[in-house]
Structures are given as structure tokens and as C-alpha cells.
Design a protein around this motif. Structure first.
Motif, mmCIF file in Angstrom:
data_model
loop_
_atom_site.group_PDB
_atom_site.id
_atom_site.type_symbol
_atom_site.label_atom_id
_atom_site.label_comp_id
_atom_site.label_asym_id
_atom_site.label_seq_id
_atom_site.Cartn_x
_atom_site.Cartn_y
_atom_site.Cartn_z
ATOM 1 N N LEU A 184 0.864 -1.169 0.000
ATOM 2 C CA LEU A 184 0.000 0.000 0.000
ATOM 3 C C LEU A 184 0.901 1.218 0.000
ATOM 4 O O LEU A 184 1.834 1.302 0.800
ATOM 5 N N HIS A 185 0.646 2.128 -0.941
ATOM 6 C CA HIS A 185 1.420 3.371 -0.988
ATOM 7 C C HIS A 185 0.504 4.550 -0.729
ATOM 8 O O HIS A 185 -0.348 4.845 -1.563
ATOM 9 N N ASP A 186 0.665 5.186 0.414
ATOM 10 C CA ASP A 186 -0.119 6.386 0.732
ATOM 11 C C ASP A 186 -1.616 6.199 0.491
ATOM 12 O O ASP A 186 -2.272 7.055 -0.096
ATOM 13 N N VAL A 187 -2.115 5.077 0.923
ATOM 14 C CA VAL A 187 -3.528 4.767 0.665
ATOM 15 C C VAL A 187 -4.422 5.492 1.671
ATOM 16 O O VAL A 187 -4.186 5.447 2.881
ATOM 17 N N SER A 188 -5.430 6.194 1.147
ATOM 18 C CA SER A 188 -6.395 6.882 2.003
ATOM 19 C C SER A 188 -7.799 6.461 1.634
ATOM 20 O O SER A 188 -8.068 6.059 0.502
ATOM 21 N N ARG A 199 -12.204 11.280 6.670
ATOM 22 C CA ARG A 199 -11.093 10.447 6.250
ATOM 23 C C ARG A 199 -10.849 9.384 7.328
ATOM 24 O O ARG A 199 -10.483 9.720 8.453
ATOM 25 N N VAL A 200 -11.067 8.130 6.995
ATOM 26 C CA VAL A 200 -10.947 7.083 8.021
ATOM 27 C C VAL A 200 -9.647 6.293 7.900
ATOM 28 O O VAL A 200 -9.250 5.612 8.838
ATOM 29 N N VAL A 201 -8.994 6.393 6.742
ATOM 30 C CA VAL A 201 -7.641 5.843 6.603
ATOM 31 C C VAL A 201 -6.818 6.944 5.963
ATOM 32 O O VAL A 201 -7.239 7.546 4.976
ATOM 33 N N ASP A 202 -5.667 7.223 6.559
ATOM 34 C CA ASP A 202 -4.930 8.398 6.160
ATOM 35 C C ASP A 202 -3.508 8.045 5.723
ATOM 36 O O ASP A 202 -2.666 7.713 6.554
ATOM 37 N N ARG A 203 -3.293 8.087 4.430
ATOM 38 C CA ARG A 203 -1.976 7.877 3.836
ATOM 39 C C ARG A 203 -1.214 6.709 4.466
ATOM 40 O O ARG A 203 -0.145 6.867 5.048
ATOM 41 N N LEU A 204 -1.797 5.543 4.312
ATOM 42 C CA LEU A 204 -1.215 4.329 4.882
ATOM 43 C C LEU A 204 -0.238 3.706 3.884
ATOM 44 O O LEU A 204 -0.594 3.440 2.739
ATOM 45 N N SER A 205 0.984 3.489 4.327
ATOM 46 C CA SER A 205 1.972 2.795 3.501
ATOM 47 C C SER A 205 2.453 1.564 4.244
ATOM 48 O O SER A 205 2.820 1.643 5.419
ATOM 49 N N LEU A 206 2.440 0.450 3.529
ATOM 50 C CA LEU A 206 2.725 -0.831 4.170
ATOM 51 C C LEU A 206 3.189 -1.813 3.108
ATOM 52 O O LEU A 206 2.570 -1.880 2.047
ATOM 53 N N ASP A 207 4.282 -2.514 3.366
ATOM 54 C CA ASP A 207 4.736 -3.556 2.445
ATOM 55 C C ASP A 207 4.655 -4.898 3.143
ATOM 56 O O ASP A 207 5.266 -5.082 4.195
ATOM 57 N N ILE A 208 3.924 -5.813 2.564
ATOM 58 C CA ILE A 208 3.759 -7.128 3.173
ATOM 59 C C ILE A 208 4.453 -8.159 2.298
ATOM 60 O O ILE A 208 4.199 -8.243 1.093
ATOM 61 N N ALA A 209 5.361 -8.924 2.891
ATOM 62 C CA ALA A 209 6.184 -9.867 2.133
ATOM 63 C C ALA A 209 5.391 -11.146 1.841
ATOM 64 O O ALA A 209 4.466 -11.486 2.575
ATOM 65 N N PRO A 210 5.777 -11.850 0.784
ATOM 66 C CA PRO A 210 5.095 -13.112 0.482
ATOM 67 C C PRO A 210 5.213 -14.078 1.666
ATOM 68 O O PRO A 210 6.284 -14.239 2.228
#
Ligand SMILES: Nc1ncnc2c1ncn2[C@@H]1O[C@H](COP(=O)(O)OP(=O)(O)O)[C@@H](O)[C@H]1O
Ligand SMILES: [Mg+2]
Length: 445
Positions: free
Chosen positions: A7-11, A19-30
Motif C-alpha cells: 500500500l502506498h499512501d492509501v487513504s 477520512r478514516v484511513v490516512d496515507r497508509l503505507s505498508l509492504d507485506i512480504a510473500p
């Protein structure tokens, strides 16, 4: 590093600009098991539903296996969701439910072998011919898991799948979920508001508050090095002791952190972390002490790095294998908004009214929730003696974990040794300043 889900800066903004989700960035590995943790209403389900494609992403980008995926249909994402209310088709047997996604995908093929293997994996071979109404809650949840895994999805998305079950079953299924996801090696995003569930399940835990990511780290790291007061208070039971302190750094004397009636004297020479506190001279800070950072012992037995406080026993909580002792040390607890007050009786009523309802709602409506303080510091000191709890007990400000063999009773005055190696200090905004944020200890993997 390859990333299964990014997720890159997902809002996410709902109607009227909330705004209930604010610029969420997250990398989830396999193959990673990532837990989204936070209090109710912080946006966990919304994040999960955006990953699943059930909710539109307002801003930002979702990548699945490195490819732009914002506009993929849920079916194209090949993810499996498991919900809290384990919705099964009531008129289908266990076999029918588990096989359903396979039949949708390929109506002609014979799926018996795959369904049997899935049932074996979950230990529900004997239940294959029963209808959901003939199953217990735990069995139904297993069937729901079976339906989720039969198709070998690219990812599992689980939204509080255990919260409707009783404690024993929850623990049992927790272990089962761990085993299953490891065995299958499928990337999992698991949503919960239960910190102990998050800590026991996750490879990493992502802590959300008001739609804003606070920290993502291994369970060990979020416990040992919380980025801010909110994370520190949300993780761990009993809750970390948070006391309001004042840093005093005289030129000609030892640096201390005053805690109301008593103070912590920082040993000289100052360690690197404590040196950083100099700039806080004269300012209010929040001292965080986990219940295991303080021990009940004679001053003469102090080890290097331990300093003395005195506590008045308010209440002794017997837990069998351990005892939690609530002390009054004459300090004032710090309050963490979004979490219930650590000591309800000491929470100033006026403050709650101002902060808990109208102000919070206004902030929320303005989309400024992220700007809300992580800690409340600005109310004046409580005048007069502490207020008694409804059951007549006085609230303590410091909870210490100890072994059951120490006999302590209400009203006793007891020496406490504080291990400064386990001292947390947070600044006025609630951000951790000690241990220093930049220092990467060997704990972080
Ligand atoms: N369809 C909607 N319209 C407006 N607000 C919504 C909608 N769905 C959820 N919300 C709000 O979004 C916030 C986050 O909700 P949710 O993701 O369900 O939180 P959680 O799963 O962490 O409890 C809540 O304040 C909720 O009231
Ligand atoms: Mg939810």
C-alpha cells in the motif's frame, strides 16, 4: 525484496470528507503474517476491504505482486476472506461449503480429493455431511477457514475471525491459524483489536490509531521499542505505567525526573539515552515503566542502574502465578486519548467531557484526527487527595508485577527499585525520546 501486498499512501475518505484511513503505507512480504491492530473504529476493516477490492481506494496505490491493483475486481485478486460472523451457506453441508469456491471456479471437475484434504488439515473430516446448524461455533469457524483455504488463495484476509468465540476456543484456533498459514505459506493480513492475539500471531504487527499507522514492527520490537505513548499503552498487559514527569537538569547536580512527590535520579555519568533528556530541561515528559521494570526490594539490594522510589500499597491483585501490586507513589498518570483511562477514578471528569465527545467529533469531522494529541498533558494538577474508586479503593498510579510469595497488604509503605535500563521517556507529543529513536538495538530484526 518482493512484496505480495503493498500500500502506498492509501487513504479512504467517506462522504462529507471524513477520512478514516490516512496515507497508509505498508509492504507485506510473500508468506508473511501481518496483523493490523488498533482500537475499534480505527479503520482496520476498511484497510482490509480495500485490499480485498470490496471498498474503493480514495487516494494512493495498491500493488499486488508488484502490479497496480486498485481497479481489479475482488474475484481477480483471488484472495480469501474470513469474517467474525463466519458466514456459511446454511443449506449446504460442510462438504458443500468447503467445495463451493472450487465449484465456482471449475463446475465440471471433481473436487472431492481437495475437499477431503482440506477437511483433514482442519480436523473436521467427521463433520463433512453436517449442516452449519448442526455445528458448534468453533466447528463452523473451522469450516469457514476450510472454505477460505480450499481454493489456495493468493492471500488470506481475516477480519477478527475469533472474536465471537469463547476464550478457550479462541486460544485453540489461534494456534491452528498459525499452523495452517505456516503450512500453506500464504500471505495473511489479520485484523484484530486484541493486542495479545496480535502479539501471538503476527510476524509483524501494524498498529493503527484514527486511520494513521503508528508503527509496524515485530511483536518484540513494538513491545520493547514503542514509537509513541499510544503504542506503548496499547500493547502489553497490565498496561504500561505512564507517569507525568518533569526533567530537571541543573548545571551543578544530577539530572532528575520529578514525578510529583518523588523523583528518579539518573545515575552519573549519564548514559547516551539519558543525555538526550537534557534538552527537555524544565519540560513535562511522560515516563513509561512496564510492570516488570520495577521490583519490590530493599534499597540495600539495589543493582547498578536501579533507583529508589517509595510506594504505598493500594491494592493487591492475586493472579496465581504472579501478583500485581497497585502502588500510590504520589505521581500523576498521563492519559492516552483513544484508550480508556488507565485509572478510571483519577481521570478528571471535566477533561473527559471536553475531549471524549464534542472536541473529538469536531476534530474527526474536520478530518484532523491525525492531529489529535497522543497524550493529554495540559490540564492543571489535580487538587486535593485522589478520588476513591466506586468500591472504595484508592487508585494506584504504578502497577508492579511480582511473585506470589511476597505478602503485601493495603496501606504498607514499600521500597521500589526502578530499573532505568527499562525506562521509557516520551515527549509532550507522546513520541518516544528515550531510548533514542535512532538507536537500533539488536532486538530489531
Ligand atoms: N460506509 C461508511 N460511511 C461512513 N463512515 C464509515 C463507513 N464505514 C465505516 N465508516 C467509519 O470508518 C471508521 C473506520 O471503520 P472500520 O474500518 O470498520 O474500523 P475498525 O474495523 O477498525 O473497527 C469508523 O469511524 C466508521 O464509523
Ligand atoms: Mg472492523
Amino acid at each position: 525484496m518482493t512484496r505480495a501486498i503493498s500500500l502506498h499512501d492509501v487513504s479512504k475518505t467517506y462522504a462529507r470528507g471524513v477520512r478514516v484511513v490516512d496515507r497508509l503505507s505498508l509492504d507485506i512480504a510473500p508468506g508473511e503474517f501481518l496483523v493490523l491492530l488498533g482500537p475499534s473504529g480505527c479503520g482496520k476493516s476498511t484497510v482490509l476491504r480495500m485490499i480485498a477490492g470490496l471498498e474503493e481506494i480514495t487516494d494512493g496505490e495498491l500493488l499486488l505482486d508488484g502490479a497496480h491493483a486498485n481497479d481489479l475486481l475482488p474475484a481477480e485478486r483471488r484472495m480469501a476472506m474470513v469474517f467474525q460472523n463466519f458466514a456459511l451457506y446454511p443449506n449446504m453441508t460442510t462438504r458443500g461449503n468447503i467445495g463451493f469456491p472450487l465449484r465456482v471456479e471449475d463446475p465440471q471437475a471433481d473436487h472431492t480429493a481437495r475437499v477431503d484434504a482440506t477437511a483433514r488439515m482442519l480436523g473436521i473430516e467427521d463433520l463433512l455431511d453436517r449442516l452449519p446448524a448442526q455445528l458448534s461455533g468453533g466447528e463452523r469457524q473451522r469450516v469457514a477457514m476450510g472454505r477460505a483455504i480450499s481454493r489456495r488463495p493468493t492471500a488470506f484476509l481475516m477480519d477478527e475471525p475469533l472474536s465471537n468465540l469463547d476464550a478457550k476456543l479462541r486460544n485453540h484456533l489461534r494456534a491452528e491459524i498459525t499452523r495452517l498459514t505456516r503450512e500453506l505459506g500464504v500471505t495473511t493480513v489479520y485484523v484484530t483489536h486484541d493486542q495479545s492475539e496480535a502479539m501471538s500471531l503476527g510476524d509483524r504487527v501494524a498498529v493503527l490509531r484514527g486511520g494513521v499507522l503508528q508503527q509496524v514492527d515485530t511483536p518484540r520490537a513494538v513491545y520493547a521499542l514503542p514509537r509513541n505513548v499510544f503504542v506503548a499503552a496499547f500493547i502489553g498487559t497490565p498496561r504500561i505505567n505512564l507517569l507525568r514527569g518533569l526533567v530537571r537538569a541543573p548545571l551543578d547536580g544530577a539530572m532528575t525526573i520529578s514525578l510529583g512527590k518523588q523523583y528518579l535520579r539518573l545515575p552519573e555519568p549519564l548514559c547516551l539515552d539519558h543525555q538526550l533528556l537534557r534538552v527537555q530541561q524544565g519540560r513535562e515528559v511522560i515516563v513509561g515503566l512496564r510492570s516488570e521494570a520495577v521490583r519490590i526490594a530493599k534499597p540495600s539490594s539495589a543493582r547498578p542502574g536501579e533507583v529508589l522510589l517509595t510506594g504505598l500499597v493500594e491494592h493487591v491483585e492475586f493472579q496465581g502465578h504472579e501478583v500485581l501490586v497497585h502502588f500510590n507513589t504520589g505521581s500523576r498518570p498521563a492519559l492516552v486519548p483513544d484508550l480508556e483511562a488507565p485509572r478510571p477514578a483519577t481521570r478528571p471528569v471535566g477533561r473527559r467531557r471536553r475531549d471524549g465527545t464534542v472536541l473529538d467529533r469536531l476534530r474527526h469531522r474536520a478530518g484532523a484526527l491525525r492531529a489529535g494529541p497522543v497524550v493529554v498533558m495540559d490540564e492543571p494538577p489535580e487538587p486535593g487527595p485522589p478520588v476513591a474508586a466506586p468500591d472504595g479503593r484508592l487508585p494506584g498510579d504504578l502497577i508492579v508485577r511480582t511473585t506470589p510469595d511476597i505478602d503485601l497488604r493495603h496501606g504498607m509503605q514499600v521500597p521500589l527499585l526502578v530499573d532505568l535500563a527499562h525506562l521509557f521517556v516520551f515527549d509532550q507529543h507522546g513520541d518516544r525520546i528515550c531510548p533514542a529513536p535512532a538507536r537500533l538495538p539488536d532486538l530489531e530484526e
